[in-house]
Design a protein around this motif. Structure first.
Motif, PDB file in Angstrom:
ATOM      1  N   PRO A  75       0.814  -1.221   0.000  1.00  0.00           N
ATOM      2  CA  PRO A  75       0.000   0.000   0.000  1.00  0.00           C
ATOM      3  C   PRO A  75       0.843   1.264   0.000  1.00  0.00           C
ATOM      4  O   PRO A  75       1.962   1.284   0.497  1.00  0.00           O
ATOM      5  N   SER A  76       0.285   2.326  -0.564  1.00  0.00           N
ATOM      6  CA  SER A  76       0.911   3.632  -0.441  1.00  0.00           C
ATOM      7  C   SER A  76       0.742   4.101   1.004  1.00  0.00           C
ATOM      8  O   SER A  76      -0.142   3.637   1.730  1.00  0.00           O
ATOM      9  N   ALA A  77       1.578   5.034   1.417  1.00  0.00           N
ATOM     10  CA  ALA A  77       1.584   5.469   2.817  1.00  0.00           C
ATOM     11  C   ALA A  77       0.228   6.008   3.259  1.00  0.00           C
ATOM     12  O   ALA A  77      -0.186   5.817   4.407  1.00  0.00           O
ATOM     13  N   ASP A  78      -0.502   6.648   2.356  1.00  0.00           N
ATOM     14  CA  ASP A  78      -1.769   7.258   2.751  1.00  0.00           C
ATOM     15  C   ASP A  78      -2.868   6.240   3.002  1.00  0.00           C
ATOM     16  O   ASP A  78      -3.884   6.562   3.611  1.00  0.00           O
ATOM     17  N   LEU A  79      -2.681   4.999   2.555  1.00  0.00           N
ATOM     18  CA  LEU A  79      -3.669   3.947   2.788  1.00  0.00           C
ATOM     19  C   LEU A  79      -3.461   3.220   4.111  1.00  0.00           C
ATOM     20  O   LEU A  79      -4.365   2.537   4.597  1.00  0.00           O
ATOM     21  N   ILE A  80      -2.289   3.349   4.697  1.00  0.00           N
ATOM     22  CA  ILE A  80      -1.983   2.581   5.909  1.00  0.00           C
ATOM     23  C   ILE A  80      -2.922   2.907   7.066  1.00  0.00           C
ATOM     24  O   ILE A  80      -3.416   1.985   7.734  1.00  0.00           O
ATOM     25  N   PRO A  81      -3.256   4.164   7.346  1.00  0.00           N
ATOM     26  CA  PRO A  81      -4.214   4.415   8.432  1.00  0.00           C
ATOM     27  C   PRO A  81      -5.562   3.741   8.207  1.00  0.00           C
ATOM     28  O   PRO A  81      -6.158   3.188   9.141  1.00  0.00           O
ATOM     29  N   ALA A  82      -6.055   3.773   6.986  1.00  0.00           N
ATOM     30  CA  ALA A  82      -7.340   3.143   6.683  1.00  0.00           C
ATOM     31  C   ALA A  82      -7.265   1.635   6.872  1.00  0.00           C
ATOM     32  O   ALA A  82      -8.185   1.017   7.429  1.00  0.00           O
ATOM     33  N   LEU A  83      -6.174   1.023   6.431  1.00  0.00           N
ATOM     34  CA  LEU A  83      -6.017  -0.422   6.601  1.00  0.00           C
ATOM     35  C   LEU A  83      -5.888  -0.774   8.078  1.00  0.00           C
ATOM     36  O   LEU A  83      -6.415  -1.792   8.530  1.00  0.00           O
ATOM     37  N   LEU A  84      -5.195   0.071   8.838  1.00  0.00           N
ATOM     38  CA  LEU A  84      -5.071  -0.160  10.273  1.00  0.00           C
ATOM     39  C   LEU A  84      -6.438  -0.131  10.941  1.00  0.00           C
ATOM     40  O   LEU A  84      -6.727  -0.947  11.825  1.00  0.00           O
ATOM     41  N   ALA A  85      -7.297   0.778  10.530  1.00  0.00           N
ATOM     42  CA  ALA A  85      -8.647   0.856  11.102  1.00  0.00           C
ATOM     43  C   ALA A  85      -9.412  -0.440  10.893  1.00  0.00           C
ATOM     44  O   ALA A  85     -10.235  -0.836  11.734  1.00  0.00           O
ATOM     45  N   ALA A  86      -9.140  -1.124   9.778  1.00  0.00           N
ATOM     46  CA  ALA A  86      -9.857  -2.375   9.482  1.00  0.00           C
ATOM     47  C   ALA A  86      -9.563  -3.466  10.498  1.00  0.00           C
ATOM     48  O   ALA A  86     -10.357  -4.384  10.686  1.00  0.00           O
ATOM     49  N   SER A  87      -8.405  -3.374  11.175  1.00  0.00           N
ATOM     50  CA  SER A  87      -7.991  -4.408  12.119  1.00  0.00           C
ATOM     51  C   SER A  87      -8.933  -4.547  13.306  1.00  0.00           C
ATOM     52  O   SER A  87      -9.047  -5.626  13.887  1.00  0.00           O
ATOM     53  N   ASP A  88      -9.601  -3.443  13.670  1.00  0.00           N
ATOM     54  CA  ASP A  88     -10.533  -3.500  14.800  1.00  0.00           C
ATOM     55  C   ASP A  88     -11.690  -2.540  14.638  1.00  0.00           C
ATOM     56  O   ASP A  88     -12.817  -2.948  14.384  1.00  0.00           O
ATOM     57  N   VAL A  89     -11.448  -1.224  14.744  1.00  0.00           N
ATOM     58  CA  VAL A  89     -12.581  -0.300  14.864  1.00  0.00           C
ATOM     59  C   VAL A  89     -13.501  -0.321  13.653  1.00  0.00           C
ATOM     60  O   VAL A  89     -14.725  -0.267  13.802  1.00  0.00           O
ATOM     61  N   LEU A  90     -12.950  -0.390  12.452  1.00  0.00           N
ATOM     62  CA  LEU A  90     -13.805  -0.476  11.276  1.00  0.00           C
ATOM     63  C   LEU A  90     -14.545  -1.811  11.252  1.00  0.00           C
ATOM     64  O   LEU A  90     -15.761  -1.860  11.047  1.00  0.00           O
ATOM     65  N   GLY A  91     -13.803  -2.903  11.485  1.00  0.00           N
ATOM     66  CA  GLY A  91     -14.446  -4.220  11.498  1.00  0.00           C
ATOM     67  C   GLY A  91     -15.494  -4.341  12.582  1.00  0.00           C
ATOM     68  O   GLY A  91     -16.543  -4.976  12.387  1.00  0.00           O
ATOM     69  N   THR A  92     -15.234  -3.722  13.739  1.00  0.00           N
ATOM     70  CA  THR A  92     -16.198  -3.769  14.840  1.00  0.00           C
ATOM     71  C   THR A  92     -17.425  -2.926  14.519  1.00  0.00           C
ATOM     72  O   THR A  92     -18.565  -3.342  14.736  1.00  0.00           O
ATOM     73  N   GLY A  93     -17.208  -1.713  13.995  1.00  0.00           N
ATOM     74  CA  GLY A  93     -18.332  -0.883  13.599  1.00  0.00           C
ATOM     75  C   GLY A  93     -19.148  -1.528  12.488  1.00  0.00           C
ATOM     76  O   GLY A  93     -20.382  -1.429  12.459  1.00  0.00           O
ATOM     77  N   TRP A  94     -18.459  -2.210  11.589  1.00  0.00           N
ATOM     78  CA  TRP A  94     -19.128  -2.905  10.483  1.00  0.00           C
ATOM     79  C   TRP A  94     -20.016  -4.024  11.029  1.00  0.00           C
ATOM     80  O   TRP A  94     -21.182  -4.162  10.631  1.00  0.00           O
ATOM     81  N   PHE A  95     -19.468  -4.811  11.934  1.00  0.00           N
ATOM     82  CA  PHE A  95     -20.242  -5.890  12.554  1.00  0.00           C
ATOM     83  C   PHE A  95     -21.455  -5.324  13.278  1.00  0.00           C
ATOM     84  O   PHE A  95     -22.556  -5.886  13.209  1.00  0.00           O
ATOM     85  N   ALA A  96     -21.268  -4.204  13.979  1.00  0.00           N
ATOM     86  CA  ALA A  96     -22.378  -3.593  14.704  1.00  0.00           C
ATOM     87  C   ALA A  96     -23.502  -3.210  13.751  1.00  0.00           C
ATOM     88  O   ALA A  96     -24.692  -3.431  14.038  1.00  0.00           O
ATOM     89  N   ALA A  97     -23.144  -2.633  12.604  1.00  0.00           N
ATOM     90  CA  ALA A  97     -24.154  -2.243  11.622  1.00  0.00           C
ATOM     91  C   ALA A  97     -24.838  -3.468  11.014  1.00  0.00           C
ATOM     92  O   ALA A  97     -26.053  -3.464  10.778  1.00  0.00           O
ATOM     93  N   VAL A  98     -24.063  -4.520  10.775  1.00  0.00           N
ATOM     94  CA  VAL A  98     -24.637  -5.770  10.260  1.00  0.00           C
ATOM     95  C   VAL A  98     -25.568  -6.385  11.295  1.00  0.00           C
ATOM     96  O   VAL A  98     -26.684  -6.818  10.988  1.00  0.00           O
TER      97      VAL A  98
END
Length: 341
Positions: free
Chosen positions: A136-159
């Motif tokens: 990944p380019s450097a600007d994508l790393i924060p977004a990918l890091l979010a997927a490790s927990d907070v994004l995945g957790t928020g996604w599960f909550a919405a599902v």
């Protein structure tokens, strides 16, 4: 290697630890590119969760694979990977049903492994780590890091809350997970998204991610406001992303009869009155999010720049300033702190 260790409430230190090594043939060693501080890390930091012995902190991580065990087949040395905060084999019956956080081999990355560090050993690498399509380019790393927990957790909550087209969604909690639940609800096509927040900066980010309404009231007043906005019925879908008694009961009260409540806030001493839940007549689903279930989809959405969860990181610090990051989150001066190397 350097890593974050918590010795007592408010006592966060950077210490030298032994580099991890392959123990089982299903292990992988990764060199972290970024990690972060989670809201759940504040429970022991504030003394709410007891610290029996020094804790190796961190459970959100992205990085490059440096070594793999003999039985690892889905990733290779040099791959950039995103990992779930729960270790899973991804092959057992429960994993195949989509609940990897309840895997028969499940263990939490926090405490035993600790990814607020330069390197980490990840057991069951094939079942826990997912490689990105390339480096990944450097600007994508924060977004990918979010997927490790907070994004995945928020996604599960919405599902779990069955957010979708034609639905009104209410999100209780304006921390990183709540904000990611708003993003997820928007992506899933929710018609109206109500963010419950008193923090101006977080309200702005909530609107960026798709919130259509902001409610500042809490408790019974918050429930009354949600019902006022929904013709007296309550929201179709409600996400609870805090984990306190007040927030959970507020979420229950805000859910209309027959609606769905997804709860992902790590709770402490929450007591649910059975009779109140009984007469609420709602569906409930929650707990530790099966992030691994969603990682392939989330990584692709990020890679294609369809979503940008990385904006949730409003403070970035080098690892050696981790204690400063903990203080900032504890004092609500930061929503989510990213640690770099």
């Amino acid at each position: 290697m350097r890593g974050v260790v918590m010795h007592a409430p408010g006592d966060v230190r950077i210490e030298r630890r032994e580099d991890p090594r392959i123990v089982e043939p299903t292990d992988a060693i990764i060199r972290l590119s970024a990690t972060c501080i989670c809201g759940s890390d504040l429970w022991p930091y504030r003394g709410i969760e007891k610290i029996e012995s020094p804790l190796l902190m961190g459970h959100e991580y992205v990085g490059v694979v440096e070594q793999i065990g003999d039985q690892v087949t889905t990733i290779k040395v040099g791959d950039f990977v995103v990992g779930s905060f729960v270790i899973s084999d991804n092959t057992c019956e429960i994993c195949r049903a989509g609940f990897q956080s309840q895997c028969e081999h499940a263990s939490f990355v926090a405490g035993g492994i600790g990814t607020q560090a330069e390197k980490a050993r990840i057991p069951y690498a094939d079942g826990t780590l997912v490689a990105t399509p390339g480096q990944p380019s450097a600007d994508l790393i924060p977004a990918l890091l979010a997927a490790s927990d907070v994004l995945g957790t928020g996604w599960f909550a919405a599902v779990a809350a069955e957010a979708g087209p034609g639905k009104t969604v209410a999100v209780v909690g304006d921390g990183a997970v709540g904000l990611m639940a708003i993003l997820a609800a928007k992506h899933r096509g929710a018609e109206r998204i109500i963010a419950m927040s008193r923090h101006a900066g977080r309200q702005e980010l909530a609107r960026f991610y798709g919130a259509t309404d902001i409610v500042t009231e809490r408790g019974d007043a918050g429930v009354a406001k949600i019902k006022e906005l929904t013709g007296g019925l309550g929201a179709h879908s409600v996400v609870e992303a805090v984990g306190t008694q007040e927030s959970f009961m507020q979420a229950v009260g805000a859910t209309r009869g027959g609606g769905h409540l997804g709860y992902v806030g790590v709770n402490h001493d929450v007591t649910i009155p059975g009779i109140q839940l009984f007469f609420a007549g709602i569906h409930t689903l929650g707990g530790p999010a099966p992030v691994r279930r969603f990682l392939p989809e989330l990584i692709q959405l990020i890679w294609d720049r369809t979503i940008d969860p990385g904006k949730v990181f409003d403070l970035r610090l080098p690892l050696e300033r981790a204690a400063e990051g903990y203080r900032a989150m504890d004092e609500r001066r930061a929503t989510k702190v990213m640690l770099t190397f």
